[in-house]
Design an enzyme around this catalytic site. Structure first.
Site, PDB file in Angstrom:
ATOM      1  N   CYS A   1       2.845   5.572  45.520  1.00 51.89           N
ATOM      2  CA  CYS A   1       1.387   5.344  44.469  1.00 51.89           C
ATOM      3  C   CYS A   1       0.281   4.664  45.354  1.00 51.89           C
ATOM      4  CB  CYS A   1       1.472   4.620  43.330  1.00 51.89           C
ATOM      5  SG  CYS A   1       0.095   4.483  42.392  1.00 51.89           S
TER       6      CYS A   1
ATOM      7  N   LYS B   1     -11.935 -33.277  26.214  1.00 53.35           N
ATOM      8  CA  LYS B   1     -11.648 -32.770  24.747  1.00 53.35           C
ATOM      9  C   LYS B   1     -10.580 -31.646  24.975  1.00 53.35           C
ATOM     10  CE  LYS B   1     -13.376 -31.316  20.479  1.00 53.35           C
ATOM     11  NZ  LYS B   1     -12.358 -30.206  19.921  1.00 53.35           N
TER      12      LYS B   1
ATOM     13  N   CYS C   1       4.005   2.396  36.467  1.00 52.14           N
ATOM     14  CA  CYS C   1       4.034   3.467  37.529  1.00 52.14           C
ATOM     15  C   CYS C   1       5.536   3.503  38.325  1.00 52.14           C
ATOM     16  CB  CYS C   1       2.981   3.783  38.114  1.00 52.14           C
ATOM     17  SG  CYS C   1       3.129   4.794  39.532  1.00 52.14           S
TER      18      CYS C   1
ATOM     19  N   ASP D   1      -7.535 -28.864  24.374  1.00 55.70           N
ATOM     20  CA  ASP D   1      -7.760 -27.524  23.510  1.00 55.70           C
ATOM     21  C   ASP D   1      -6.359 -27.166  23.278  1.00 55.70           C
ATOM     22  OD1 ASP D   1      -8.993 -25.629  22.473  1.00 55.70           O
ATOM     23  OD2 ASP D   1      -9.353 -24.374  24.295  1.00 55.70           O
TER      24      ASP D   1
ATOM     25  N   TYR E   1      -1.158 -35.642  25.333  1.00 57.78           N
ATOM     26  CA  TYR E   1      -2.003 -36.710  25.896  1.00 57.78           C
ATOM     27  C   TYR E   1      -2.373 -37.528  24.652  1.00 57.78           C
ATOM     28  CZ  TYR E   1      -2.938 -35.638  30.748  1.00 57.78           C
ATOM     29  OH  TYR E   1      -2.640 -35.468  32.236  1.00 57.78           O
TER      30      TYR E   1
ATOM     31  N   GLU F   1     -13.887 -39.483  27.460  1.00 56.17           N
ATOM     32  CA  GLU F   1     -12.745 -38.630  27.712  1.00 56.17           C
ATOM     33  C   GLU F   1     -12.780 -37.176  27.663  1.00 56.17           C
ATOM     34  OE1 GLU F   1     -10.300 -39.857  23.500  1.00 56.17           O
ATOM     35  OE2 GLU F   1     -10.807 -41.269  25.024  1.00 56.17           O
TER      36      GLU F   1
ATOM     37  N   LYS G   1     -19.825 -30.335  24.044  1.00 57.88           N
ATOM     38  CA  LYS G   1     -19.256 -29.366  24.503  1.00 57.88           C
ATOM     39  C   LYS G   1     -19.703 -28.437  25.983  1.00 57.88           C
ATOM     40  CE  LYS G   1     -17.461 -26.914  20.959  1.00 57.88           C
ATOM     41  NZ  LYS G   1     -16.109 -26.168  20.793  1.00 57.88           N
TER      42      LYS G   1
ATOM     43  N   CYS H   1       1.256   8.437  35.589  1.00 58.59           N
ATOM     44  CA  CYS H   1       0.344   7.319  36.325  1.00 58.59           C
ATOM     45  C   CYS H   1      -0.906   8.136  36.429  1.00 58.59           C
ATOM     46  CB  CYS H   1       0.683   7.002  37.426  1.00 58.59           C
ATOM     47  SG  CYS H   1      -0.228   6.150  38.639  1.00 58.59           S
TER      48      CYS H   1
ATOM     49  N   CYS I   1      -1.207   8.330  40.490  1.00 56.40           N
ATOM     50  CA  CYS I   1      -0.380   9.140  41.440  1.00 56.40           C
ATOM     51  C   CYS I   1       0.555  10.264  40.534  1.00 56.40           C
ATOM     52  CB  CYS I   1       0.734   8.511  42.364  1.00 56.40           C
ATOM     53  SG  CYS I   1       1.864   7.655  41.427  1.00 56.40           S
TER      54      CYS I   1
HETATM   55  S1  IVH Z   1     -10.603 -37.965  18.471  1.00 55.48           S
HETATM   56  C1  IVH Z   1     -12.183 -39.741  14.867  1.00 55.48           C
HETATM   57  N1  IVH Z   1     -10.333 -37.585  21.093  1.00 55.48           N
HETATM   58  O1  IVH Z   1     -10.683 -32.359  18.449  1.00 55.48           O
HETATM   59  C2  IVH Z   1     -11.889 -38.755  16.014  1.00 55.48           C
HETATM   60  N2  IVH Z   1      -9.831 -35.809  19.329  1.00 55.48           N
HETATM   61  O2  IVH Z   1     -12.503 -32.394  15.677  1.00 55.48           O
HETATM   62  C3  IVH Z   1     -10.524 -38.172  15.844  1.00 55.48           C
HETATM   63  N3  IVH Z   1      -9.477 -33.439  20.243  1.00 55.48           N
HETATM   64  O3  IVH Z   1      -8.334 -32.194  15.853  1.00 55.48           O
HETATM   65  C4  IVH Z   1     -10.315 -37.210  17.113  1.00 55.48           C
HETATM   66  N4  IVH Z   1      -9.414 -34.213  22.416  1.00 55.48           N
HETATM   67  O4  IVH Z   1      -7.416 -32.275  17.938  1.00 55.48           O
HETATM   68  C5  IVH Z   1     -10.332 -37.063  19.801  1.00 55.48           C
HETATM   69  N5  IVH Z   1     -10.030 -36.995  23.298  1.00 55.48           N
HETATM   70  C6  IVH Z   1     -10.022 -36.559  22.023  1.00 55.48           C
HETATM   71  C7  IVH Z   1      -9.862 -35.079  21.649  1.00 55.48           C
HETATM   72  C8  IVH Z   1      -9.603 -34.856  20.373  1.00 55.48           C
HETATM   73  C9  IVH Z   1      -9.191 -33.212  21.429  1.00 55.48           C
HETATM   74  C10 IVH Z   1      -9.387 -32.672  19.066  1.00 55.48           C
HETATM   75  C11 IVH Z   1      -8.321 -33.036  18.185  1.00 55.48           C
HETATM   76  C12 IVH Z   1      -9.130 -32.687  16.762  1.00 55.48           C
HETATM   77  C13 IVH Z   1     -10.420 -32.377  17.308  1.00 55.48           C
HETATM   78  C14 IVH Z   1     -11.549 -33.173  16.348  1.00 55.48           C
END
Ligand code: IVH
Length: 681
Positions: free
Chosen positions: A444, A122, A438, A124, A229, A120, A320, A420, A423
């Site tokens: 300008c 990650k 400006c 932010d 989510y 899935e 990452k 500015c 101009c």
């Molecule tokens: S699972 C046991 N799934 O990443 C695992 N975390 O360091 C628990 N995060 O603070 C987290 N997307 O906020 C999981 N699809 C995802 C995620 C996710 C973002 C963040 C989460 C957590 C950090 C984990």
């Protein structure tokens, strides 16, 4: 109405309103007109006002009810909120290393079957634990140190995508974990609105989400466009636990919780690598920021066998993407003058490779931000690039600031000049606004260039090849003063410009000619009316149908358009009150710029109104943007991926997995001819 009748009616209304919320916010497929929704909502409010004893915590009227808190209370997590190991190797080897580790821990031999993973995104934002008791949201908490977080229930209740009551069965306890975030379009729209009313903007989506949830005043949090989510579980009691992580996410979806559709069940390291690559491609077109993907062993039984090391599970890893932050130095701070005169300080940087591209400058947003971050020439700074947004300076590494012998910094703090730099007109900054401007207007040259580039831009009249350098010359040589002048350009004039070959001059003339056929929405957007972005331009075009109706509209008529408030309406009025602007519009029309005129507010009766389309493959004659414009002009929507909610899939040559999925779901699939028939019906 007796209390019993009132209670029964309130229960019906609550269920109905939650269903509509779910359809609107989670499924993105509204089921009733806004006015009807408002009517149901008011009816429920009236009942609750007449019978306060009926008020309950899970009532949709109670999303924003709380008073500002003096502070957040601590919440002890029943099941600790773990963090996740990060694989710093951003190459495929990172995924292989994780798979190898899992196999070793499980004692698998080389010839044994591949492990199944749930992959899935990650997200932010900010991790949140939602606690539902008997199906009702009773508490929401931040992660904190993993053991103890903060009680942010009041703020979380304002997030429309989070159900206050679960759909279907109501387990005794179900804790859902996931991420609160702000999508990029919501972030841009929010900031645009804030700017228009002279209020502070959010610096980036991640800080915006975290800051909103950690607001003590829930009314403030309610104004922030927060999304959510779900990606996991905390404590559960009386809930049939599925056997796989993918099964958990499906079950949460069935409970009415939003789960991101960009996820997959894959086999072994190769499956992980393919997902990582696929999402890297998709990354820039996602409506929210991600800094990687997450892999989880799919089987919950295997997860248990693998267990934890210090606060990290052995069964999950975050893989990452190349860093979006990097260190570099500031070579100069320059001022950029925008289309509406807004002056943006920009840091010129020693070139640095960030998130896949070389960055040489980063925005400092405005004077306040530049001073708050105290960015100076010679400073070492952290720059960040997220998706396709403009790189920005996150912070200064103060230890590395160049100093004089007397211990004072070598360079002075940033200061906005009084005039500015282009101009020499006065720079103005209203007391309560962040942005200095400006005051030169189209006098300008800098503003004129930006306005013309905006006019010719891809999302406006789309004149291909008319870029920065060329516009610079056209304006500096006074060949082009207004957009209408673009249509008077001839081959000789163009070809005589510096570094302009005859062939490219001819190409530009063809592009200019082609731009004459446009849409009303693009034309309105192209005018560059202050506070009228692409979305507002589309709304205006749909609402008024033709330009003259828009020009003639008064403040009241304008405010009938969805999302047009007093500030935007006043901007529009001011723009059309300027005789010069009307004159340019007349000249453009005389030059042959035209668009199909529509009927005002025809959208509701169009067969495309409210329908969701997915475009895939290459169509024989239409570009993706053209097809999108046609759909949106008639009140339809274009989505990025196929789901049960999709009404039509328009497929061209080399349509890939989206077409397969559409066929599997039995959706209506159109080719270009059928699509054109639908549009003209
Ligand atoms: S699972 C046991 N799934 O990443 C695992 N975390 O360091 C628990 N995060 O603070 C987290 N997307 O906020 C999981 N699809 C995802 C995620 C996710 C973002 C963040 C989460 C957590 C950090 C984990």
């Amino acid at each position: 109405m007796s209390v019993r009748e009132a209670a029964a009616r309130a229960a019906v209304l609550r269920r109905e309103i939650e269903q509509h919320n779910h359809a609107y916010y989670v499924l993105d497929a509204p089921t009733i007109p806004d006015a009807e929704y408002d009517r149901l909502f008011r009816e429920l409010q009236d009942i609750e006002a007449a019978y306060p004893q009926l008020l309950s915590m899970d009532s949709p009227t109670q999303r924003v009810g709380g008073k500002p808190l003096p502070e957040f209370s601590p919440v002890r997590h029943v099941v600790p909120m773990l963090s996740i190991r990060t694989e710093t190797d951003t190459e495929p080897t990172g995924a292989r290393a994780f798979d190898a580790r899992v196999r070793r821990e499980l004692g698998l031999a080389e010839g044994d079957a591949a492990i199944e993973y749930a992959a899935e995104l990650k997200f932010d934002g900010l991790a949140i634990n939602l606690r539902y008791a008997d199906g009702v949201l009773v508490q929401a908490a931040t992660r904190g140190d993993g053991e103890t977080g903060e009680d942010v229930t009041q703020n979380i209740r304002t997030v429309r995508r989070i159900p206050l009551r679960l759909a279907g069965a109501a387990p005794a306890v179900l804790e859902v974990r996931g991420e609160v975030f702000i999508s990029r379009p919501d972030f841009e729209r929010y900031n645009e609105k804030q700017r228009a009313s002279g209020r502070p903007t959010l610096v980036n989506p991640r800080n915006g989400a975290a800051g909103s949830i950690r607001q003590l005043d829930p009314a403030m949090a309610a104004e922030r466009p927060l999304s959510f989510y779900a990606y996991g579980l905390g404590e559960t009691r009386g809930w049939d636990l599925p056997t796989t992580h993918a099964g958990v996410l499906d079950a949460l979806t069935a409970c009415g919780l939003p789960v991101c559709e960009h996820r997959a069940v894959v086999q072994g390291a190769e499956g992980l690598i393919a997902f990582h690559a696929r999402m890297r491609e998709a990354r820039d077109s996602l409506p929210f920021d991600i800094d990687g993907v997450v892999y989880k062993v799919n089987s919950l039984a295997l997860q248990q066998r693998l267990g934890f090391v210090t606060r990290e599970p052995r069964w999950a890893v975050a893989h990452k993407y190349p860093a979006e932050e990097a260190l570099t130095t500031v070579e100069a701070i320059e001022l950029q003058i925008g289309r509406t005169g807004a002056i943006t300080p920009v840091a010129r940087l020693a070139p640095v490779f960030v998130g896949g591209v070389t960055v040489t400058n980063a925005t400092l947003h405005n004077e306040g931000e530049a001073r708050r971050k105290d960015v100076r020439i010679g400073d070492t700074v952290i720059v960040r690039r997220a998706g396709d947004v403009i790189p920005e300076v996150v912070s200064v590494v103060l230890d590395k600031r160049p100093m004089k012998a007397d211990g004072e910094p070598l360079h002075a703090p940033f200061e906005m000049p009084a005039t500015c730099p282009v101009c020499r007109s006065a720079v103005e900054k209203p007391e309560d606004e962040a942005i200095a401007r400006c005051s030169g207007g189209l006098f300008c040259p800098a503003q004129r260039k930006r306005a013309l580039l905006h006019f010719a831009g891809r999302r406006a009249l789309d004149i291909e090849g008319l870029g920065d350098k060329l516009m610079e010359q056209l304006v500096d040589h006074a060949i082009v003063k207004t957009p209408a002048d673009l249509y008077k350009l001839g081959l000789v004039k163009l070809a005589n410009l510096e570094r302009m070959a005859e062939k490219s001059a001819a190409n530009i003339l063809v592009a200019i000619e082609k731009s004459k056929r446009t849409t009303l929405a693009r034309f309105i957007f192209a005018l560059g009316i202050r506070n009228v972005g692409e979305t507002t331009a589309k709304d205006l075009a749909r609402h008024f149908g033709n330009l003259d109706a828009l020009i003639a509209a008064d403040l009241d008529r304008l405010q009938q358009v969805p999302d047009v408030g007093p500030v935007v309406a006043a901007s529009i009025l001011r723009f059309f009150a300027e005789p010069h602007n009307i004159e340019v519009i007349e000249q453009l029309r005389a030059a042959g710029v035209s668009w199909p005129e529509g009927e005002p507010v025809a959208a509701a009766s169009s067969p495309l109104a409210g329908k969701t389309f997915v475009l895939t493959g290459t169509l024989p004659t239409l570009t993706r943007d053209e097809a999108k414009d046609m759909i949106e002009a008639l009140g339809g929507k274009v989505a990025g991926s196929v789901s049960k909610k999709t009404d039509y899939v328009v497929a061209g040559a080399e349509a890939g997995s989206k077409l397969d999925k559409a066929q599997a779901l039995g959706l209506s699939i159109l080719d270009e001819t059928q699509f054109r028939e639908l549009v003209s019906s």
